[in-house]
Design an enzyme around this catalytic site. Structure first.
Site, PDB file in Angstrom:
ATOM      1  N   ILE A 120     -23.629-117.095 -18.102  1.00 38.97           N
ATOM      2  CA  ILE A 120     -23.371-118.508 -18.410  1.00 38.97           C
ATOM      3  C   ILE A 120     -23.073-119.295 -17.126  1.00 38.97           C
ATOM      4  O   ILE A 120     -23.724-120.301 -16.828  1.00 38.97           O
ATOM      5  CB  ILE A 120     -22.199-118.651 -19.407  1.00 38.97           C
ATOM      6  CG1 ILE A 120     -22.475-117.862 -20.700  1.00 38.97           C
ATOM      7  CG2 ILE A 120     -21.906-120.121 -19.708  1.00 38.97           C
ATOM      8  CD1 ILE A 120     -23.660-118.344 -21.498  1.00 38.97           C
TER       9      ILE A 120
ATOM     10  N   HIS B 260     -32.471-113.089 -28.712  1.00 38.63           N
ATOM     11  CA  HIS B 260     -32.690-113.124 -30.158  1.00 38.63           C
ATOM     12  C   HIS B 260     -33.610-114.285 -30.546  1.00 38.63           C
ATOM     13  O   HIS B 260     -33.644-115.316 -29.882  1.00 38.63           O
ATOM     14  CB  HIS B 260     -31.362-113.275 -30.896  1.00 38.63           C
ATOM     15  CG  HIS B 260     -30.383-112.165 -30.612  1.00 38.63           C
ATOM     16  ND1 HIS B 260     -30.516-110.906 -31.155  1.00 38.63           N
ATOM     17  CD2 HIS B 260     -29.281-112.127 -29.828  1.00 38.63           C
ATOM     18  CE1 HIS B 260     -29.513-110.138 -30.723  1.00 38.63           C
ATOM     19  NE2 HIS B 260     -28.754-110.857 -29.915  1.00 38.63           N
TER      20      HIS B 260
ATOM     21  N   CYS C 191     -35.648 -90.095  -9.092  1.00 35.15           N
ATOM     22  CA  CYS C 191     -35.862 -90.333 -10.528  1.00 35.15           C
ATOM     23  C   CYS C 191     -36.565 -91.669 -10.775  1.00 35.15           C
ATOM     24  O   CYS C 191     -37.442 -91.776 -11.606  1.00 35.15           O
ATOM     25  CB  CYS C 191     -34.538 -90.323 -11.288  1.00 35.15           C
ATOM     26  SG  CYS C 191     -33.602 -88.798 -11.142  1.00 35.15           S
TER      27      CYS C 191
END
Lengths: 481, 115, 420
Positions: free
Chosen positions: A12, A49, A404
């Site tokens: 934010i 979302h 990795c």
């Protein structure tokens, strides 16, 4: 004298900083941690979302939908990773199907693009591991996944490029009002003056507000969420974000494919006393495991590489609290920014500046504002020819440090020296992903430590894991006392 | 005083007790008694550790005692090792401290240092 | 230039494999990512190496040096500071791309490949340890490297979770370097390390071993530094027992909770994996389901002793050399199944196309059995039956099969029978 002091460099605060840098203001971001986005913005589900959940007409709903759109812009301008996964909200029986219908209606009212209910059979075409007990799903094609830490990092980097200052390890300990300005005390000693204060401190928003305001309209009632991370070799086990039906406690235990290939399982949701403790528990993780089984068949829990917990700054206000203090003009609060806070972040910043502050009538535009930020090349994702090409220009790209994740010396050295660089093991991990893979730094941490020591000219004894006080080593051996 | 041992002669790992009267129980074979007797009279161990060097490429080099030293001297051996700094290239097997603490054991390098 | 054999990884396994192949006059290239050969042996400065192979006791670096000397003497080609970034196979040719500071991206080809890439340590993430996730929780092997190679102590007040050998060795090392080592907690009712290490590393220094215990809480301060752990006894279902909590003020929790074979390089090859070993399946020649791809040492199965890594890898080296000269059609082979009380068994297949290659099988039991019988059967016929005393998961067992005893069809089963 600053025009704006932004407290908190989470997703934010950094979005606000970047939006502010579009104007001719003198602004600084103060962060109590040793890096940007080290708390709530670091440990969450990473989902943008679509907006099937927030109450239609609420600020949450409006800013969620708008924020989701704005991420496409952020992707272009800031080069942040975005996985356009889409999402399925699942129902297991008739009663759940009714609820699914309810969330379809909410989605339609919120104008979520493409929301519709499809059969489980249809959903299984793209999501073959969907739990067999699932009967219908609500499909939400605009759901996306990002790397929240990098969103904040990129916003801050871009804001700095456009003139905003940044100070880490800067805990605000006192706020005082003078005639026409405020005095901000940092770490009980340094004082800076500012005309406005933006309080974007996540779980601490009510505490920071109370440094000046005698009554605060919202109280943070933090909720902890615990997660598992499945190794990136499981990429493709699920391709969409899988949601259960929402409950009072939130969106429930999800399966979320991550931008770097891992799959996130969680979170649970527990009210906690301590705002700053992110411990994991047997019970919490057992709950997460049990509930994940309602989303997919055979969740590969043997591929867990990490577990963690994050804090959500749920408040008793129930909607986002984005308002100017009733008592102190120029003191702005962003309280209760829980889910869909990440999704809404870019919209929250714009809303704050235009609707709450009315910035356009106060400050002229910054004509030199450059919205673009380019990410350094990621060696592992390049073709062999591109790799060779890069190495010809910069030979240290040839030196693989983290096996990795295939992270090279050049990437780590760049992360150390960048304007928003880091000299800590965790800081380098967040920037480059060195140590984020299967062995979790077991192999490369030592090499990263040595690179930091070499590049900054300090003794390994003063190299920290995360906070300045978390040095890796206690002492050197074989040194006579 | 009653003393307890775990025998390391074979993987069985018998828990052997030496009682105050000197009797030994818990051993499943005679070798356990031998082991316990040595442990009771003069237990010795090889000490392995490192010493400092002046070389940044190899800040420590590994060493050992070339024969077992009395167990009670282990921490004293460690103290002696803290006083050593390798300043020139040396080979595996080279002696760093001769006859450490009069034990008859030498401290030798277990790897080459800058050679 | 196409090589006969490329060996990936220059530790205990890779050195032995390369030497064996070179001794059969094959053109061998050994690739190592570190700046020196020897692999993890370099940080294992304790003794206990070589008793099997050389009948003499050495430290890790000395043991490595024996092999490095031999490799030099045989003039084996090797690359240091070089990471293999991709391994594929086209037709009969293996293609490797490497990356290094000195040479950038390079391509190498070979007729056969031996994977001796070792293993990595299980981390906190692979088990649930409740509590905070502070600095100070570190795998024992990482702490060992910091201590023995770099000369830094990760902490002064240490507790160890898991009784694997590295943890036990580190308990002694940190004690000798002046740390107070407060204890070792092991979830199982028996140690996962060698008994001699319990005696020499814990008992010698009065470091307590808490069997059937686990860490149930990790507490950090506000700076995310470890300050305290709680251990608790567990019941037969490994659930913590209320009222058995013990708290320790520590700055370091070392994890010695197991090792996992590192086979990520095989991601792009059609190898058959084995969930039991967490590696890939092999036949008696250490050959994977991809013809000409061999694997040995800790990348095949985690060993207790470096000597066994060397011996297994030496066999893989010989077989890879044989493979270069052989005219054969690879068969899938007769499956070897891990039966009752068997954690895993290797090889997982017996392939008749390997002719009279010796068949050395390794297995671990699932639990501690005081008196056991090993039964190896095929089609109801007993191939081996032998008494074993004190079988524990921590100690690998071996047996040898005779190819002439084995039928051309029907799975071979390996079972442990508990005798009263």
């Amino acid at each position: 004298m600053y025009d704006f002091v932004i407290i908190g460099a989470g997703v934010i605060g950094t979005n606000i900083a970047r939006e502010l840098s579009r104007y001719q203001t003198k602004a600084i971001v103060l962060e109590k941690e040793n890096d940007v986005a080290n708390v709530q913005s670091l440990a969450n589900s990473a989902i943008i979302h679509a907006g099937h959940n927030p109450e239609p007409g609420s600020l949450k709903a409006r800013l969620n939908i708008w924020g989701n759109e704005l991420y496409d812009e952020l992707e272009k301008e800031l080069d942040i990773p975005l996985l356009r996964s889409g999402a399925y909200v699942v129902a297991h029986n008739e009663s759940e199907e009714k609820q699914l219908e309810h969330y379809l209606q909410i989605s339609l009212q919120n104008k979520v693009p493409g929301a519709k209910i499809i059969s489980a059979e249809e959903a299984r075409i793209t999501e073959p591991n969907l739990a067999l007990s699932i009967t219908k799903v609500l499909t939400l094609p605009t759901t996306k996944v990002t790397y929240p830490w990098e969103v904040a990092f990129a916003c801050m980097e871009n804001a700095m490029k456009n003139g905003v200052e940044f100070r880490k390890n800067a805990l605000v300990t006192k706020l005082e009002q003078k005639d026409d300005h405020y005095l901000v005390t940092i770490n009980n000693k340094d004082r800076i003056e500012t005309k406005n204060i933006i309080n974007a401190t996540g779980v601490a928003t009510d505490d920071i507000a109370a440094l000046l305001d005698s009554s605060v309209e919202f109280k943070i009632t933090p909720r902890k969420g615990e997660y598992f991370v499945l190794d990136k070799h499981m990429k493709g086990f699920v391709n969409h974000v899988l949601y259960p039906l929402p409950t009072e406690a939130g969106k429930g235990v999800l399966l979320t494919p991550q931008v770097h290939g891992e799959i996130l399982v969680g979170p649970n949701s527990v009210f906690v006393e301590d705002k700053y403790r992110t411990d994991v528990s047997f019970e919490g993780l057992a709950y997460v495991k049990a509930n994940a089984g309602l989303l997919a068949e055979g969740v590969p829990f043997h591929k867990i590489i990490r577990s963690f917990a994050g804090i959500r700054s749920t408040s008793n206000y129930h909607d986002f609290y984005i308002q100017e203090s009733k008592e102190h003009k120029g003191f702005f609060h962003l309280g209760g920014i829980e889910s869909p806070g990440l999704s809404a972040a870019p919209a929250i910043a714009k809303y704050l500046l235009s609707d709450v502050i009315g910035i356009d009538s106060l400050y002229p535009k910054n004509e030199t504002f450059d919205p673009f930020r380019k990410k350094q090349p990621e060696f592992h994702s390049l073709s062999l020819a591109e790799k060779q090409h890069l190495i010809e220009a910069y030979p240290t790209y040839g030196n693989i440090i983290c096996k990795c994740e295939q992270i090279t010396e050049k990437e780590i050295v760049d992360a150390i020296h960048a304007p928003l660089g880091s000299h800590t093991i965790k800081g380098i991990k967040k920037r480059t992903r060195a140590g984020a893979g299967l062995c979790q730094g077991g192999y490369c941490e030592e090499k990263v430590m040595k690179l930091i020591a070499r590049e900054t000219g300090v003794s390994p004894l003063s190299i920290a894991y995360d906070s300045d006080d978390s040095s890796l080593f206690e002492e050197e051996t074989k040194v006579e006392e | 005083m009653k003393k307890e041992f775990i025998c390391i002669v074979c993987p069985r790992g018998c828990h052997i007790t030496v009682h105050e009267d000197g009797s030994i129980t818990g051993n499943m074979c005679k070798r356990g008694i031998e082991y316990v007797k040595t442990e009771m009279t003069a237990p010795k161990r090889i000490v392995t550790s490192t010493v400092r060097t002046v070389f940044s490429e190899m800040p420590r080099v590994s060493v050992k005692t070339d024969r077992p030293v009395p167990k009670e001297l282990i921490m004293d051996v460690m103290k002696e090792l803290s006083k050593v700094i390798i300043t020139t290239p040396m080979s595996l097997g080279d002696v760093v401290i001769e006859n450490i603490l009069d034990t008859g054991a030498n401290i030798v390098l277990t790897r080459s240092c800058m050679k | 230039m196409k090589r006969d054999i490329i060996v990936i990884g220059g530790g205990a396994g890779g050195l032995a494999a390369a030497i064996a192949a070179k001794e059969e006059n094959k053109d061998v290239l050994l690739i190592e990512r570190e700046d020196r050969l020897g692999g993890i042996l370099n940080q294992c400065i304790h003794n206990g190496f070589g008793l099997e192979v050389f009948k003499e006791e050495y430290t890790g670096p000395e043991y490595a040096e024996k092999f490095i000397e031999k490799a030099r003497h045989l003039k084996i080609d090797y690359l240091l500071n070089t990471t293999v970034i991709s391994l594929t196979k086209e037709e009969d040719e293996f293609i490797l791309y490497t990356s290094s500071l000195a040479e950038g991206i390079q391509k190498y080809t070979s007729k056969a490949v031996i994977m001796t890439t070792g293993c990595y340590e299980r981390t906190r993430g692979s088990i649930v340890i409740p509590g905070d996730r502070p600095k100070g929780v570190i795998t024992a092997g990482s702490a060992q490297r910091y201590l023995n190679i770099d000369g830094y102590m990760v902490g002064k007040k240490v507790f160890i979770l898991g009784s694997g050998d590295i943890g036990l060795i580190m308990a002694r090392r940190m004690h000798l370097e002046g740390a107070s080592v407060l204890g070792v907690a092991e979830l199982m009712p028996y140690s996962n390390g060698l008994t001699r290490n319990i005696v020499q590393c814990l008992n010698d220094f009065d470091i307590p071993l808490y069997l059937s215990h686990t860490v149930t809480e990790v507490v950090a301060d506000e700076k995310h530094r470890l300050t305290q752990i709680t251990i608790q006894q567990v019941n037969e279902r490994f659930e913590p027992i209320q009222g058995t909590e013990k708290k320790f003020d520590v700055d370091t929790l070392l994890l010695s909770i197991g090792l996992i074979p590192d086979v990520t390089l095989l991601d792009n090859l059609p190898v058959e994996t084995d969930p039991l070993t967490k590696s890939v399946k092999i036949n008696q020649a250490c050959e994977t389901s991809v013809p000409g791809l061999f694997i040995a040492g800790n990348s095949l199965q985690v060993h207790d002793l470096a000597d066994n890594v060397s011996k297994e890898s030496e066999r893989a080296g010989h077989h890879a050399a044989d493979y270069i000269d052989m005219k054969r059609t690879k068969e899938k082979g007769i499956p070897v199944q891990a039966g009752d009380h068997i954690l895993y068994v290797t090889p997982q297949y017996i392939d008749f196309s390997w002719g009279n290659a010796e068949i050395i099988c390794s297995f671990r039991s699932r639990k501690k059995i005081e008196k056991a019988a090993l039964n190896v059967t095929q089609n109801g016929k007993t191939l081996i039956r032998k008494r074993l005393n004190f079988v524990v998961p921590a100690e690998m067992e071996t047996f040898e099969l005779n190819i002439e005893d084995i039928d051309g069809i029907g799975d071979i089963r390996v079972d442990l029978e508990v005798l009263s």
